[in-house]
Design a protein around this motif. Structure first.
Motif, mmCIF file in Angstrom:
data_model
loop_
_atom_site.group_PDB
_atom_site.id
_atom_site.type_symbol
_atom_site.label_atom_id
_atom_site.label_comp_id
_atom_site.label_asym_id
_atom_site.label_seq_id
_atom_site.Cartn_x
_atom_site.Cartn_y
_atom_site.Cartn_z
ATOM 1 N N ASN A 188 17.730 -19.707 81.786
ATOM 2 C CA ASN A 188 17.959 -19.258 83.153
ATOM 3 C C ASN A 188 17.663 -17.780 83.309
ATOM 4 O O ASN A 188 17.149 -17.338 84.332
ATOM 5 C CB ASN A 188 19.400 -19.544 83.578
ATOM 6 N N ASN A 189 17.994 -17.004 82.290
ATOM 7 C CA ASN A 189 17.770 -15.562 82.356
ATOM 8 C C ASN A 189 16.304 -15.185 82.212
ATOM 9 O O ASN A 189 15.823 -14.247 82.845
ATOM 10 C CB ASN A 189 18.577 -14.845 81.270
ATOM 11 N N TYR A 190 15.590 -15.921 81.364
ATOM 12 C CA TYR A 190 14.237 -15.490 81.016
ATOM 13 C C TYR A 190 13.142 -16.451 81.437
ATOM 14 O O TYR A 190 11.998 -16.041 81.598
ATOM 15 C CB TYR A 190 14.164 -15.226 79.502
ATOM 16 N N GLY A 191 13.463 -17.736 81.619
ATOM 17 C CA GLY A 191 12.506 -18.681 82.148
ATOM 18 C C GLY A 191 11.144 -18.604 81.483
ATOM 19 O O GLY A 191 10.999 -18.757 80.272
ATOM 20 N N SER A 192 10.128 -18.324 82.293
ATOM 21 C CA SER A 192 8.755 -18.299 81.801
ATOM 22 C C SER A 192 8.492 -17.142 80.838
ATOM 23 O O SER A 192 7.450 -17.107 80.183
ATOM 24 C CB SER A 192 7.775 -18.205 82.983
ATOM 25 N N TYR A 193 9.436 -16.201 80.744
ATOM 26 C CA TYR A 193 9.263 -15.071 79.834
ATOM 27 C C TYR A 193 9.774 -15.371 78.432
ATOM 28 O O TYR A 193 9.753 -14.504 77.563
ATOM 29 C CB TYR A 193 9.981 -13.835 80.386
ATOM 30 N N ALA A 194 10.271 -16.587 78.221
ATOM 31 C CA ALA A 194 10.827 -16.945 76.917
ATOM 32 C C ALA A 194 9.823 -16.707 75.793
ATOM 33 O O ALA A 194 10.196 -16.317 74.676
ATOM 34 C CB ALA A 194 11.282 -18.399 76.917
ATOM 35 N N ALA A 195 8.543 -16.925 76.094
ATOM 36 C CA ALA A 195 7.512 -16.756 75.069
ATOM 37 C C ALA A 195 7.444 -15.323 74.566
ATOM 38 O O ALA A 195 7.053 -15.075 73.416
ATOM 39 C CB ALA A 195 6.161 -17.179 75.620
ATOM 40 N N MET A 196 7.838 -14.372 75.397
ATOM 41 C CA MET A 196 7.827 -12.970 74.979
ATOM 42 C C MET A 196 8.812 -12.734 73.844
ATOM 43 O O MET A 196 8.653 -11.800 73.065
ATOM 44 C CB MET A 196 8.170 -12.067 76.171
ATOM 45 N N PHE A 197 9.816 -13.592 73.747
ATOM 46 C CA PHE A 197 10.808 -13.474 72.680
ATOM 47 C C PHE A 197 10.474 -14.398 71.511
ATOM 48 O O PHE A 197 11.232 -14.474 70.551
ATOM 49 C CB PHE A 197 12.197 -13.824 73.212
ATOM 50 N N GLY A 198 9.340 -15.092 71.620
ATOM 51 C CA GLY A 198 8.913 -15.957 70.532
ATOM 52 C C GLY A 198 9.362 -17.396 70.644
ATOM 53 O O GLY A 198 9.195 -18.179 69.700
ATOM 54 N N LEU A 199 9.927 -17.786 71.778
ATOM 55 C CA LEU A 199 10.397 -19.163 71.960
ATOM 56 C C LEU A 199 9.320 -20.004 72.626
ATOM 57 O O LEU A 199 8.849 -19.687 73.717
ATOM 58 C CB LEU A 199 11.665 -19.184 72.806
ATOM 59 N N ASP A 200 8.935 -21.089 71.960
ATOM 60 C CA ASP A 200 7.991 -22.055 72.514
ATOM 61 C C ASP A 200 8.796 -23.252 72.994
ATOM 62 O O ASP A 200 9.320 -24.032 72.196
ATOM 63 C CB ASP A 200 6.983 -22.484 71.442
ATOM 64 N N THR A 201 8.917 -23.400 74.307
ATOM 65 C CA THR A 201 9.779 -24.447 74.855
ATOM 66 C C THR A 201 9.215 -25.854 74.664
ATOM 67 O O THR A 201 9.899 -26.840 74.914
ATOM 68 C CB THR A 201 10.024 -24.212 76.360
ATOM 69 N N SER A 202 7.959 -25.946 74.196
ATOM 70 C CA SER A 202 7.352 -27.268 73.997
ATOM 71 C C SER A 202 7.534 -27.780 72.576
ATOM 72 O O SER A 202 7.102 -28.881 72.253
ATOM 73 C CB SER A 202 5.854 -27.209 74.336
ATOM 74 N N LYS A 203 8.186 -26.981 71.722
ATOM 75 C CA LYS A 203 8.382 -27.380 70.330
ATOM 76 C C LYS A 203 9.876 -27.479 70.004
ATOM 77 O O LYS A 203 10.700 -26.795 70.623
ATOM 78 C CB LYS A 203 7.734 -26.350 69.390
ATOM 79 N N PRO A 204 10.241 -28.322 69.045
ATOM 80 C CA PRO A 204 11.649 -28.445 68.657
ATOM 81 C C PRO A 204 12.220 -27.099 68.218
ATOM 82 O O PRO A 204 11.550 -26.318 67.536
ATOM 83 C CB PRO A 204 11.613 -29.437 67.496
ATOM 84 N N LEU A 205 13.454 -26.842 68.591
ATOM 85 C CA LEU A 205 14.081 -25.560 68.267
ATOM 86 C C LEU A 205 14.204 -25.336 66.769
ATOM 87 O O LEU A 205 14.090 -24.213 66.292
ATOM 88 C CB LEU A 205 15.473 -25.487 68.910
ATOM 89 N N ASP A 206 14.431 -26.409 66.018
ATOM 90 C CA ASP A 206 14.627 -26.245 64.570
ATOM 91 C C ASP A 206 13.318 -26.128 63.800
ATOM 92 O O ASP A 206 13.331 -25.982 62.573
ATOM 93 C CB ASP A 206 15.473 -27.385 64.004
ATOM 94 N N GLU A 207 12.183 -26.163 64.497
ATOM 95 C CA GLU A 207 10.890 -25.985 63.842
ATOM 96 C C GLU A 207 10.297 -24.608 64.133
ATOM 97 O O GLU A 207 9.172 -24.315 63.709
ATOM 98 C CB GLU A 207 9.925 -27.069 64.284
ATOM 99 N N GLN A 208 11.042 -23.785 64.852
ATOM 100 C CA GLN A 208 10.551 -22.455 65.213
ATOM 101 C C GLN A 208 11.372 -21.394 64.467
ATOM 102 O O GLN A 208 12.540 -21.170 64.765
ATOM 103 C CB GLN A 208 10.666 -22.230 66.718
ATOM 104 N N VAL A 209 10.743 -20.768 63.499
ATOM 105 C CA VAL A 209 11.421 -19.818 62.631
ATOM 106 C C VAL A 209 11.424 -18.423 63.267
ATOM 107 O O VAL A 209 10.393 -17.911 63.688
ATOM 108 C CB VAL A 209 10.751 -19.772 61.249
ATOM 109 N N ILE A 210 12.601 -17.816 63.308
ATOM 110 C CA ILE A 210 12.747 -16.453 63.820
ATOM 111 C C ILE A 210 12.596 -15.434 62.701
ATOM 112 O O ILE A 210 11.947 -14.405 62.859
ATOM 113 C CB ILE A 210 14.124 -16.267 64.493
#
Length: 546
Positions: A97-119
């Motif tokens: 809700n806070n970042y919406g389409s800007y999530a990618a700027m933080f490295g979050l790919d909303t089309s992939k499982p959360l546990d497959e995206q390493v921070i």
């Protein structure tokens, strides 16, 4: 709970994902946010893939395991996977809700499982881990504050209890709007198989109680005049405001010589750089002569500099800047108690770097010429006002910027409505109480219960036209008027001056913030948190089907 109190609630883990350095820098500034509303339309439709049949499928979808498996223990509370899922999904919903389409700027790919995206490549930490940690910390906070509330005998008011019912009813309405056969199915889609209306209500109640008690504790703290005066004793300027003008002269404006390579890049020797710094300093000092007695003189001298030939250069004016808003480079000089109107100085703009051996190098990039005008100790009273907002209606939204503009006709319609409201009030008994009643009935601002009241309004808090009307030196109790802002037209009623000065308001807020922070930290530190089995938390969640 007031909006200001909500802003003071500290979060153990900010939704924005940061580097370790950023986390350290923000550690002391993090504030808790207890999310007690139901977010909708932020998750993709979840499709259950049937991999098992019969009893196994029935058990998996019943939510029994989620409700029976302890995911976390906070103090004496055993929190199930189903209960922790509320905090987990709200951490995710908060971020999206806070970042919406800007999530990618933080490295979050909303089309992939959360546990497959390493921070963190070194530790293997994923987005799922990060959101889960946020959930755990927020759960600890909620339970710790709720327990503190219970120990203090604090209970929710009737209005706060009613807000919980409203949240539940709104959720049921959303369930219908989005085509779910029941509220239970909607909750399961949002929070997982273990969700029920009863446990969701418990979650809302827990967070509402924690938030309300935090606010209650903060508002219960009072400070007498002796405490306020003691707080300002060693730094009187900290709560004052300052007016001054500055002009910055960059050293690179005076660079001469240099060697240009085949690619057009010019490099300068240390001697050439030093000469440019010296020239910038001399230019800045030329703006501080005895003949420069006013800001007009200051600007005339700036315009006369050789580097400003054929330009309209002038200083930058800073009016009534709070101590905290004055540039740290200039603060010691500007906020010095000995400063007098007309004082001038030159201040170097420097930066320091440290090499691998620990050797420090200080570089001067330019100089500020500063002209001091005066200070304000902010001992004037704050004000209390009421208003009735009539929003503009219609408008045309710019598809590229999202900014809505309104036609003259649309603005005129809003102004006419505001005038009609003021005339209606004036044709009656024209009291503050009747104005408040009209505000509750007609204002487009607020929840219809506050009578349009804003208490302890301080300079700069409101939009310019609102602020200027409130702090007009001729303003008297009972004054009315109509002003325009970007939000619409405001029918104004001046209640009067507050018993609190702007200076004391700042000091008290600082004292309260420090005391609440200490209490909050002690409250959380006194509670233990032990990890359990979180296997039923949806780590593999995909936030978007795109």
């Amino acid at each position: 709970m007031s909006a200001s109190s909500k802003k003071k609630l500290r979060s153990e883990q900010n939704a924005a994902k940061m580097t370790e350095k950023q986390r350290a820098e923000r550690k002391e500034a993090k504030k808790l946010k207890l999310y007690t509303t139901l977010f909708v339309a932020v998750l993709a439709v979840m499709v259950v893939v049937a991999v098992c049949v019969g009893v196994t499928k029935a058990v998996a979808n019943s939510g029994i395991r989620e409700r029976k498996t302890t995911a976390l223990t906070v103090g004496d509370h055993e929190i199930s996977n189903a209960e922790l899922s509320y905090f987990y999904m709200n951490a995710i919903n908060s971020f999206t809700n806070n970042y919406g389409s800007y999530a990618a700027m933080f490295g979050l790919d909303t089309s992939k499982p959360l546990d497959e995206q390493v921070i963190d490549e070194d530790t293997g930490r994923t987005w799922a881990d990060d959101f889960l940690d946020t959930a755990k910390n927020n759960a600890k906070t909620a339970y710790a504050l709720a327990d503190a509330a219970e120990a203090a005998g604090f209970t929710l008011s009737d209005e706060q209890a009613a807000e919980i019912d409203t949240t539940i009813n709104n959720g049921k309405a959303y369930a219908t709007i989005y085509g779910f056969s029941s509220f239970k199915d909607y909750l399961k889609a949002q929070y997982g198989s273990g969700s029920t209306e009863e446990s969701y209500r418990d979650f809302i109640t827990l967070n509402t109680l924690a938030s309300a008690y935090y606010s209650h504790y903060s508002e219960s703290l009072t400070y007498d005049d002796a405490a306020l005066r003691a707080a300002e004793k060693d730094n009187y300027a900290k709560y004052s405001s300052f007016t001054y003008n500055t002009y910055y002269i960059a050293a690179n404006k005076f660079l001469e010589g240099g060697t240009t390579d085949d690619d057009g890049n010019t490099a300068y020797s240390d001697e050439e750089k030093a000469a440019s710094v010296k020239a910038a300093e001399e230019a800045a000092k030329s703006l501080t002569g005895e003949e420069i007695a006013t800001v007009a003189d200051f600007d005339a001298a700036i315009a006369a500099l050789d580097i400003n030939k054929d330009t309209e250069a002038s200083s930058t004016a800073y009016e009534d800047q709070l101590y905290s808003s004055v540039s740290s480079t200039l603060r010691d000089w500007v906020c010095d108690g000995a400063r007098a109107e007309g004082d001038k100085t030159v201040i170097a703009n420097t930066s320091t770097t440290t090499d691998d051996s620990g050797n420090e190098t200080t570089t001067t990039s330019g100089y500020y010429a500063v002209f001091y005008t005066g200070s304000n100790d902010n001992t004037f009273p704050l004000v209390n006002v009421r208003h009735i907002l009539v929003k503009f209606e219609g408008g045309t939204a710019d598809s590229s910027t999202g900014v809505t503009t309104y036609s003259d006709e649309e603005k005129a319609a809003a102004k006419q409505e505001a005038e009609d409201i003021l005339n209606e009030w004036m044709s009656g008994d024209a009291t503050e109480d009747s104005f408040a009643a009209l505000a509750n009935e007609k204002s487009d601002d607020g929840d219809g219960t506050t009578g349009g009241l804003y208490e302890n309004v301080y300079p700069g808090q409101m939009v310019a036209s609102f602020n200027d009307w409130c702090f007009d030196s001729s303003r008297k109790s009972g004054n009315t008027g109509i002003i325009e802002s970007e939000y619409g037209y405001h029918v104004m009623y001046f209640v009067g001056q507050s018993d609190t000065t702007y200076r004391d308001y700042q000091i008290e807020n600082e004292l309260r913030s420090a005391d609440v922070e200490a209490w909050y930290s002690d409250t959380l530190d006194a509670v233990t948190m032990t990890d359990g089995n979180t296997k039923y938390i949806r780590r593999d969640l995909v936030l978007s089907s795109n």
